[in-house]
Scaffold this active site. Structure first.
Site, PDB file in Angstrom:
ATOM      1  N   VAL A   1       0.838  -1.208   0.000  1.00  0.00           N
ATOM      2  CA  VAL A   1       0.000   0.000   0.000  1.00  0.00           C
ATOM      3  C   VAL A   1       0.870   1.253   0.000  1.00  0.00           C
ATOM      4  O   VAL A   1       0.616   2.203  -0.747  1.00  0.00           O
ATOM      5  CB  VAL A   1      -0.962  -0.034   1.213  1.00  0.00           C
ATOM      6  CG1 VAL A   1      -1.655   1.306   1.409  1.00  0.00           C
ATOM      7  CG2 VAL A   1      -2.003  -1.133   1.018  1.00  0.00           C
TER       8      VAL A   1
ATOM      9  N   LEU B   1      -7.123  -0.973  -2.972  1.00  0.00           N
ATOM     10  CA  LEU B   1      -6.472  -1.520  -4.169  1.00  0.00           C
ATOM     11  C   LEU B   1      -6.236  -3.030  -4.052  1.00  0.00           C
ATOM     12  O   LEU B   1      -6.119  -3.583  -2.963  1.00  0.00           O
ATOM     13  CB  LEU B   1      -5.147  -0.807  -4.436  1.00  0.00           C
ATOM     14  CG  LEU B   1      -4.012  -0.889  -3.416  1.00  0.00           C
ATOM     15  CD1 LEU B   1      -3.207  -2.163  -3.569  1.00  0.00           C
ATOM     16  CD2 LEU B   1      -3.102   0.310  -3.603  1.00  0.00           C
TER      17      LEU B   1
ATOM     18  N   LYS C   1     -13.632  -0.298   5.629  1.00  0.00           N
ATOM     19  CA  LYS C   1     -12.567  -1.161   5.097  1.00  0.00           C
ATOM     20  C   LYS C   1     -12.808  -2.630   5.463  1.00  0.00           C
ATOM     21  O   LYS C   1     -12.758  -3.525   4.618  1.00  0.00           O
ATOM     22  CB  LYS C   1     -11.209  -0.683   5.628  1.00  0.00           C
ATOM     23  CG  LYS C   1     -10.046  -1.566   5.281  1.00  0.00           C
ATOM     24  CD  LYS C   1      -9.749  -1.580   3.798  1.00  0.00           C
ATOM     25  CE  LYS C   1      -8.811  -2.712   3.438  1.00  0.00           C
ATOM     26  NZ  LYS C   1      -8.496  -2.753   2.027  1.00  0.00           N
TER      27      LYS C   1
ATOM     28  N   PHE D   1     -16.651 -11.756  -7.933  1.00  0.00           N
ATOM     29  CA  PHE D   1     -16.431 -12.515  -6.689  1.00  0.00           C
ATOM     30  C   PHE D   1     -17.416 -13.668  -6.528  1.00  0.00           C
ATOM     31  O   PHE D   1     -17.862 -13.979  -5.436  1.00  0.00           O
ATOM     32  CB  PHE D   1     -16.401 -11.572  -5.467  1.00  0.00           C
ATOM     33  CG  PHE D   1     -15.054 -10.928  -5.354  1.00  0.00           C
ATOM     34  CD1 PHE D   1     -14.661  -9.985  -6.269  1.00  0.00           C
ATOM     35  CD2 PHE D   1     -14.152 -11.307  -4.376  1.00  0.00           C
ATOM     36  CE1 PHE D   1     -13.385  -9.424  -6.227  1.00  0.00           C
ATOM     37  CE2 PHE D   1     -12.879 -10.762  -4.323  1.00  0.00           C
ATOM     38  CZ  PHE D   1     -12.501  -9.825  -5.251  1.00  0.00           C
TER      39      PHE D   1
ATOM     40  N   CYS E   1      -4.574  -9.994   2.998  1.00  0.00           N
ATOM     41  CA  CYS E   1      -5.629  -9.085   3.485  1.00  0.00           C
ATOM     42  C   CYS E   1      -6.893  -9.802   3.926  1.00  0.00           C
ATOM     43  O   CYS E   1      -7.318  -9.671   5.073  1.00  0.00           O
ATOM     44  CB  CYS E   1      -5.967  -8.071   2.404  1.00  0.00           C
ATOM     45  SG  CYS E   1      -4.532  -7.146   1.878  1.00  0.00           S
TER      46      CYS E   1
ATOM     47  N   LYS F   1      -6.791 -12.093   7.126  1.00  0.00           N
ATOM     48  CA  LYS F   1      -6.452 -11.291   8.313  1.00  0.00           C
ATOM     49  C   LYS F   1      -7.607 -10.367   8.702  1.00  0.00           C
ATOM     50  O   LYS F   1      -7.904 -10.187   9.875  1.00  0.00           O
ATOM     51  CB  LYS F   1      -5.157 -10.524   8.019  1.00  0.00           C
ATOM     52  CG  LYS F   1      -5.128  -9.070   8.342  1.00  0.00           C
ATOM     53  CD  LYS F   1      -3.799  -8.455   8.023  1.00  0.00           C
ATOM     54  CE  LYS F   1      -3.851  -7.301   7.053  1.00  0.00           C
ATOM     55  NZ  LYS F   1      -4.698  -6.195   7.360  1.00  0.00           N
TER      56      LYS F   1
ATOM     57  N   LYS G   1      -3.215 -15.690  -5.849  1.00  0.00           N
ATOM     58  CA  LYS G   1      -4.025 -15.357  -7.022  1.00  0.00           C
ATOM     59  C   LYS G   1      -3.052 -15.004  -8.142  1.00  0.00           C
ATOM     60  O   LYS G   1      -1.858 -14.832  -7.883  1.00  0.00           O
ATOM     61  CB  LYS G   1      -4.974 -14.200  -6.725  1.00  0.00           C
ATOM     62  CG  LYS G   1      -4.264 -12.885  -6.452  1.00  0.00           C
ATOM     63  CD  LYS G   1      -5.260 -11.748  -6.446  1.00  0.00           C
ATOM     64  CE  LYS G   1      -4.541 -10.420  -6.442  1.00  0.00           C
ATOM     65  NZ  LYS G   1      -5.445  -9.290  -6.471  1.00  0.00           N
TER      66      LYS G   1
ATOM     67  N   ARG H   1       1.320 -15.180   0.764  1.00  0.00           N
ATOM     68  CA  ARG H   1       0.807 -15.129   2.132  1.00  0.00           C
ATOM     69  C   ARG H   1      -0.572 -15.801   2.197  1.00  0.00           C
ATOM     70  O   ARG H   1      -1.463 -15.492   1.428  1.00  0.00           O
ATOM     71  CB  ARG H   1       0.699 -13.677   2.621  1.00  0.00           C
ATOM     72  CG  ARG H   1       2.044 -13.082   2.998  1.00  0.00           C
ATOM     73  CD  ARG H   1       1.907 -11.628   3.357  1.00  0.00           C
ATOM     74  NE  ARG H   1       1.469 -10.831   2.225  1.00  0.00           N
ATOM     75  CZ  ARG H   1       1.070  -9.564   2.304  1.00  0.00           C
ATOM     76  NH1 ARG H   1       1.034  -8.965   3.474  1.00  0.00           N
ATOM     77  NH2 ARG H   1       0.712  -8.901   1.227  1.00  0.00           N
TER      78      ARG H   1
HETATM   79  C1  UGA Z   1      -8.361  -7.567  -1.566  1.00  0.00           C
HETATM   80  C2  UGA Z   1      -9.518  -6.643  -1.990  1.00  0.00           C
HETATM   81  O1  UGA Z   1     -10.092  -7.099  -3.218  1.00  0.00           O
HETATM   82  C3  UGA Z   1      -9.025  -5.197  -2.146  1.00  0.00           C
HETATM   83  O2  UGA Z   1     -10.130  -4.344  -2.456  1.00  0.00           O
HETATM   84  C4  UGA Z   1      -8.372  -4.756  -0.840  1.00  0.00           C
HETATM   85  O3  UGA Z   1      -7.866  -3.423  -0.927  1.00  0.00           O
HETATM   86  C5  UGA Z   1      -7.240  -5.701  -0.484  1.00  0.00           C
HETATM   87  O4  UGA Z   1      -7.758  -7.056  -0.372  1.00  0.00           O
HETATM   88  C6  UGA Z   1      -6.660  -5.231   0.820  1.00  0.00           C
HETATM   89  O5  UGA Z   1      -7.383  -5.214   1.827  1.00  0.00           O
HETATM   90  O6  UGA Z   1      -5.508  -4.786   0.831  1.00  0.00           O
HETATM   91  P1  UGA Z   1      -6.324  -8.739  -2.882  1.00  0.00           P
HETATM   92  O7  UGA Z   1      -5.964  -9.364  -1.574  1.00  0.00           O
HETATM   93  O8  UGA Z   1      -5.263  -8.134  -3.715  1.00  0.00           O
HETATM   94  O9  UGA Z   1      -7.418  -7.578  -2.642  1.00  0.00           O
HETATM   95  O10 UGA Z   1      -7.013  -9.907  -3.742  1.00  0.00           O
HETATM   96  P2  UGA Z   1      -8.388 -10.196  -4.496  1.00  0.00           P
HETATM   97  O11 UGA Z   1      -8.221  -9.966  -5.946  1.00  0.00           O
HETATM   98  O12 UGA Z   1      -9.527  -9.529  -3.842  1.00  0.00           O
HETATM   99  O13 UGA Z   1      -8.494 -11.791  -4.272  1.00  0.00           O
HETATM  100  C7  UGA Z   1      -8.469 -12.336  -2.961  1.00  0.00           C
HETATM  101  C8  UGA Z   1      -8.606 -13.844  -2.949  1.00  0.00           C
HETATM  102  O14 UGA Z   1      -9.939 -14.231  -3.250  1.00  0.00           O
HETATM  103  C9  UGA Z   1      -7.727 -14.590  -3.960  1.00  0.00           C
HETATM  104  O15 UGA Z   1      -7.178 -15.727  -3.316  1.00  0.00           O
HETATM  105  C10 UGA Z   1      -8.683 -14.993  -5.052  1.00  0.00           C
HETATM  106  O16 UGA Z   1      -8.276 -16.133  -5.740  1.00  0.00           O
HETATM  107  C11 UGA Z   1      -9.948 -15.248  -4.232  1.00  0.00           C
HETATM  108  N1  UGA Z   1     -11.193 -15.117  -5.029  1.00  0.00           N
HETATM  109  C12 UGA Z   1     -11.543 -13.915  -5.560  1.00  0.00           C
HETATM  110  C13 UGA Z   1     -12.011 -16.231  -5.195  1.00  0.00           C
HETATM  111  O17 UGA Z   1     -11.713 -17.333  -4.703  1.00  0.00           O
HETATM  112  N2  UGA Z   1     -13.173 -16.100  -5.927  1.00  0.00           N
HETATM  113  C14 UGA Z   1     -13.539 -14.911  -6.458  1.00  0.00           C
HETATM  114  O18 UGA Z   1     -14.617 -14.860  -7.087  1.00  0.00           O
HETATM  115  C15 UGA Z   1     -12.718 -13.785  -6.281  1.00  0.00           C
END
Ligand code: UGA
Length: 447
Positions: free
Chosen positions: A12, A159, A212, A257, A268, A271, A329, A336
């Site tokens: 961030v 983000l 948040k 999602f 994120c 946690k 992802k 993590r």
């Molecule tokens: C997430 C949030 O999407 C951001 O908006 C937020 O700012 C961030 O956490 C944070 O708090 O810092 P991020 O951790 O980068 O972002 O990842 P995502 O793209 O949201 O994916 C999170 C997890 O969910 C991944 O393991 C992904 O594979 C999984 N996922 C996502 C699913 O299993 N199914 C879905 O439909 C979408």
């Protein structure tokens, strides 16, 4: 113009520093890790985020962005300080706030020793911090430096890794949480964000902090919901992909999602669900959904291990499992709380031999899995399936779609592909003579 200081060059912090410099601000970024500072000064970033590196180098050259390893030097003449330090989970689920309060203390002492400035120093909380932190930080600063020296603001960041620059530059909304109606503080903060076109929400510290957590917990709940539906689909002849499409077209639900599979991970989501559940417990408020959320997500990891084990006739010991993907992802090297790592660890402790490939997360995963003798990191995608009894996809990296399935079939000892993200082309894989197993896809549900 404000003299902006960003504290912490993690995900961030670095994105905030680079993007603010890119829109014309002058930014100093402080990072405690000297080695990181040296790399950043050379224009190198400590993690994989493709669009960030170019902006970093451009803005260092433009002299709008600099990095320092000494906080007091960094704070010199600062008028607006972003706090972007990590708040990792502790054993009980609460956020570890040591780094955050250390920074608040240092700022407090710095301001105490400084000749009072004509205007307040604005402290912007970008770190994800427990509800109540803004209020607490303001009290500490008032006590250390005297009232009217600093104003704390909550400004949570939304983000995503892998899309960080785009998300920062084109935010869906900007949230400002204030502790006082001070018009000058509000106007100065808003001015820094004036170039971003997005709905702006002005609210209290507590509401901003809760936004948040609520956002992340809602998104994880959506993932858990579709995973429960997915498990029902699998047993009832339905196809979760079509079901997700069918419900997602309702604008009240939305299509995002709703990707079923092995569930969420990362630095994120897990946690933040834990931290909100901790808050609920400490306030004695029931949090049944959050507890179920964690269970459902763990359940998907266990289900993956069960599917792999079933293909191997109930015994993974001494079997070869090839895994595609280690990051939590695609488009990141972050491992993590990655579902891939958790699943692999379960397999390794049950005696399986696991070999895995990831386009960029191999080094990070190697640090976590290197202690297992039965784990092997593979550096070439096309060699990964060789002699595997089963092939398991854990991360939906687009490059995995380029595999030549007839060649995979010839290389493997077994003949089953388990797709933990319902990502691969089932028809292509089956045409190559391989068995395809997804999540939430009943055997006859492909029409
Ligand atoms: C997430 C949030 O999407 C951001 O908006 C937020 O700012 C961030 O956490 C944070 O708090 O810092 P991020 O951790 O980068 O972002 O990842 P995502 O793209 O949201 O994916 C999170 C997890 O969910 C991944 O393991 C992904 O594979 C999984 N996922 C996502 C699913 O299993 N199914 C879905 O439909 C979408």
């Amino acid at each position: 113009m404000e003299k902006i200081v960003v504290i912490g060059a993690g995900y961030v912090g670095l994105v905030t520093a680079v993007c603010l410099a890119d829109i014309g601000q002058t930014v100093t970024c402080y990072e405690i890790d000297e080695q990181k500072v040296r790399r950043l000064k050379r224009g190198q970033i400590p993690f994989y985020e493709p669009d960030l590196i170019k902006l970093l180098q451009t803005n260092i050259k433009r002299k709008r962005l600099k990095f320092v390893g000494n906080m007091v030097a960094g704070l010199d003449a600062a008028s607006l300080i972003f706090i972007c330090v990590g708040t990792p989970p502790r054993g009980d689920g609460s956020a570890d706030m040591r780094a955050y309060y250390q920074v608040i203390d240092e700022i407090g002492h710095y301001l105490r020793d400084l000749t009072p400035l004509a205007k307040k120093v604005i402290i912007v909380n970008k770190s994800t911090v427990p509800v109540g932190t803004g209020r607490q930080a303001q009290l500490i600063l008032d006590r250390l430096a005297g009232p009217d020296r600093a104003a704390v603001i909550s400004n949570p960041e939304f983000l995503r890794e892998g899309k960080a620059v785009n998300d920062f530059m084109k935010p869906t909304r900007i949230v400002f949480g204030y502790g006082s109606p001070d018009k000058d503080v509000r106007a100065r903060t808003q001015a820094v964000f004036a170039k971003f076109v997005a709905p702006k929400i002005n609210t209290s510290w507590e509401s901003a902090e809760m936004i948040k957590y609520a956002a992340n917990c809602f998104l994880t709940t959506k993932i858990c919901f579709i995973n429960e539906i997915s498990n029902l689909c699998e047993k009832s002849g339905a196809n979760v992909g079509v079901v997700a499409q069918g419900i997602g077209l309702d604008p009240r639900i939305g299509p995002q999602f709703l990707q079923a599979g092995i569930g969420y991970g990362g630095g994120c989501f897990p946690k933040d669900v834990l931290a909100l559940r901790y808050l609920a417990k400490s306030k004695k408020v029931p949090s049944r959904l959050l507890a179920a959320n964690l269970q459902v997500n763990q359940g998907q990891r266990d289900l993956a291990v069960k599917k792999i084990s079933q293909v191997l006739e109930g015994n993974v010991r001494d079997k070869q499992v090839a895994v595609l993907g280690l990051a939590f992802k695609p488009e990141t090297d972050d491992t993590r709380d990655s579902p891939a790592i958790a699943i692999i660890e379960q397999l390794l402790t049950s005696g399986a031999h696991v070999k895995a490939y990831d386009p960029v997360a191999g080094a990070n995963a190697g640090r976590e899995l290197g202690k297992y003798k039965n784990f092997r990191l593979i550096h070439n995608l096309h060699q990964t399936p060789a002699r595997a009894d089963v092939l398991f996809l854990a991360t939906d990296w687009p490059v995995f779609k380029t595999l030549n399935w007839p060649a995979v079939k010839r290389q493997m000892r077994g003949a089953t592909v388990i797709d933990g993200r319902n990502f691969l082309d089932q028809a292509l894989i089956e045409r190559a003579g391989l068995k395809y197993i997804g999540f939430g896809l009943a055997p006859d549900s492909l029409i």
